[in-house]
Design a protein around this motif. Structure first.
Motif, mmCIF file in Angstrom:
data_model
loop_
_atom_site.group_PDB
_atom_site.id
_atom_site.type_symbol
_atom_site.label_atom_id
_atom_site.label_comp_id
_atom_site.label_asym_id
_atom_site.label_seq_id
_atom_site.Cartn_x
_atom_site.Cartn_y
_atom_site.Cartn_z
ATOM 1 N N LEU A 14 -16.476 1.143 -18.498
ATOM 2 C CA LEU A 14 -16.376 0.559 -17.158
ATOM 3 C C LEU A 14 -14.947 0.124 -16.846
ATOM 4 O O LEU A 14 -14.476 0.288 -15.713
ATOM 5 C CB LEU A 14 -17.329 -0.632 -17.028
ATOM 6 C CG LEU A 14 -18.811 -0.285 -16.947
ATOM 7 C CD1 LEU A 14 -19.658 -1.559 -16.978
ATOM 8 C CD2 LEU A 14 -19.094 0.520 -15.697
ATOM 9 N N ALA A 15 -14.246 -0.411 -17.837
ATOM 10 C CA ALA A 15 -12.860 -0.820 -17.624
ATOM 11 C C ALA A 15 -11.978 0.394 -17.324
ATOM 12 O O ALA A 15 -11.137 0.354 -16.415
ATOM 13 C CB ALA A 15 -12.347 -1.568 -18.847
ATOM 14 N N CYS A 16 -12.172 1.489 -18.051
ATOM 15 C CA CYS A 16 -11.387 2.709 -17.794
ATOM 16 C C CYS A 16 -11.681 3.273 -16.407
ATOM 17 O O CYS A 16 -10.758 3.695 -15.700
ATOM 18 C CB CYS A 16 -11.684 3.755 -18.865
ATOM 19 S SG CYS A 16 -10.991 3.343 -20.462
ATOM 20 N N ALA A 17 -12.941 3.273 -16.021
ATOM 21 C CA ALA A 17 -13.295 3.768 -14.684
ATOM 22 C C ALA A 17 -12.672 2.888 -13.608
ATOM 23 O O ALA A 17 -12.172 3.393 -12.592
ATOM 24 C CB ALA A 17 -14.809 3.812 -14.529
ATOM 25 N N MET A 20 -8.974 3.669 -13.341
ATOM 26 C CA MET A 20 -8.761 4.943 -12.662
ATOM 27 C C MET A 20 -8.966 4.820 -11.154
ATOM 28 O O MET A 20 -8.207 5.397 -10.363
ATOM 29 C CB MET A 20 -9.685 6.011 -13.244
ATOM 30 C CG MET A 20 -9.284 6.427 -14.648
ATOM 31 S SD MET A 20 -10.452 7.505 -15.470
ATOM 32 C CE MET A 20 -10.664 8.811 -14.303
ATOM 33 N N LEU A 21 -9.986 4.077 -10.727
ATOM 34 C CA LEU A 21 -10.233 3.896 -9.298
ATOM 35 C C LEU A 21 -9.092 3.129 -8.637
ATOM 36 O O LEU A 21 -8.633 3.493 -7.544
ATOM 37 C CB LEU A 21 -11.559 3.165 -9.074
ATOM 38 C CG LEU A 21 -12.814 3.988 -9.328
ATOM 39 C CD1 LEU A 21 -14.047 3.095 -9.271
ATOM 40 C CD2 LEU A 21 -12.922 5.108 -8.313
ATOM 41 N N LEU A 26 -4.162 3.067 -5.235
ATOM 42 C CA LEU A 26 -2.741 2.742 -5.077
ATOM 43 C C LEU A 26 -1.912 3.992 -4.825
ATOM 44 O O LEU A 26 -0.975 3.985 -4.019
ATOM 45 C CB LEU A 26 -2.233 1.997 -6.306
ATOM 46 C CG LEU A 26 -2.785 0.593 -6.491
ATOM 47 C CD1 LEU A 26 -2.311 0.015 -7.821
ATOM 48 C CD2 LEU A 26 -2.394 -0.308 -5.341
ATOM 49 N N TYR A 27 -2.252 5.094 -5.495
ATOM 50 C CA TYR A 27 -1.535 6.349 -5.273
ATOM 51 C C TYR A 27 -1.723 6.845 -3.845
ATOM 52 O O TYR A 27 -0.771 7.270 -3.196
ATOM 53 C CB TYR A 27 -2.004 7.408 -6.271
ATOM 54 C CG TYR A 27 -1.403 8.767 -6.025
ATOM 55 C CD1 TYR A 27 -0.079 9.021 -6.332
ATOM 56 C CD2 TYR A 27 -2.160 9.789 -5.457
ATOM 57 C CE1 TYR A 27 0.481 10.258 -6.096
ATOM 58 C CE2 TYR A 27 -1.608 11.032 -5.226
ATOM 59 C CZ TYR A 27 -0.287 11.259 -5.549
ATOM 60 O OH TYR A 27 0.255 12.494 -5.298
ATOM 61 N N LEU A 28 -2.950 6.786 -3.341
ATOM 62 C CA LEU A 28 -3.210 7.236 -1.969
ATOM 63 C C LEU A 28 -2.468 6.371 -0.955
ATOM 64 O O LEU A 28 -1.911 6.871 0.024
ATOM 65 C CB LEU A 28 -4.703 7.232 -1.678
ATOM 66 C CG LEU A 28 -5.516 8.303 -2.404
ATOM 67 C CD1 LEU A 28 -6.995 8.103 -2.123
ATOM 68 C CD2 LEU A 28 -5.075 9.680 -1.996
#
Length: 67
Positions: A14-17, A20-21, A26-28
């Protein structure tokens, strides 16, 4: 999930997901701020001309296809 290792593995997943979200968001947002207006798509200027296709698919201006 009767072992504490299963709970830890689920928490890590859950922390990795979540990371990633957040990174994707932030990238978008970064890319949206960097967008320059020069790449905007504009509709062609027709100056009030009608559509080149008339009903029935016949050319409205040149008389091609009309009887």
């Amino acid at each position: 999930m009767d072992d504490y290792r299963d709970i830890i593995a689920a928490a890590m997943a859950l922390a990795c997901a979540g990371v990633m979200l957040i990174t994707g968001q932030l990238y978008l947002e970064y890319r949206a701020r960097q967008f320059d207006g020069a790449r905007l798509i504009q509709a062609p200027d027709r100056n009030g001309a009608s559509s080149p296709m008339a009903s029935g698919g016949k050319d409205a201006h040149s008389g091609i296809g009309s009887s």
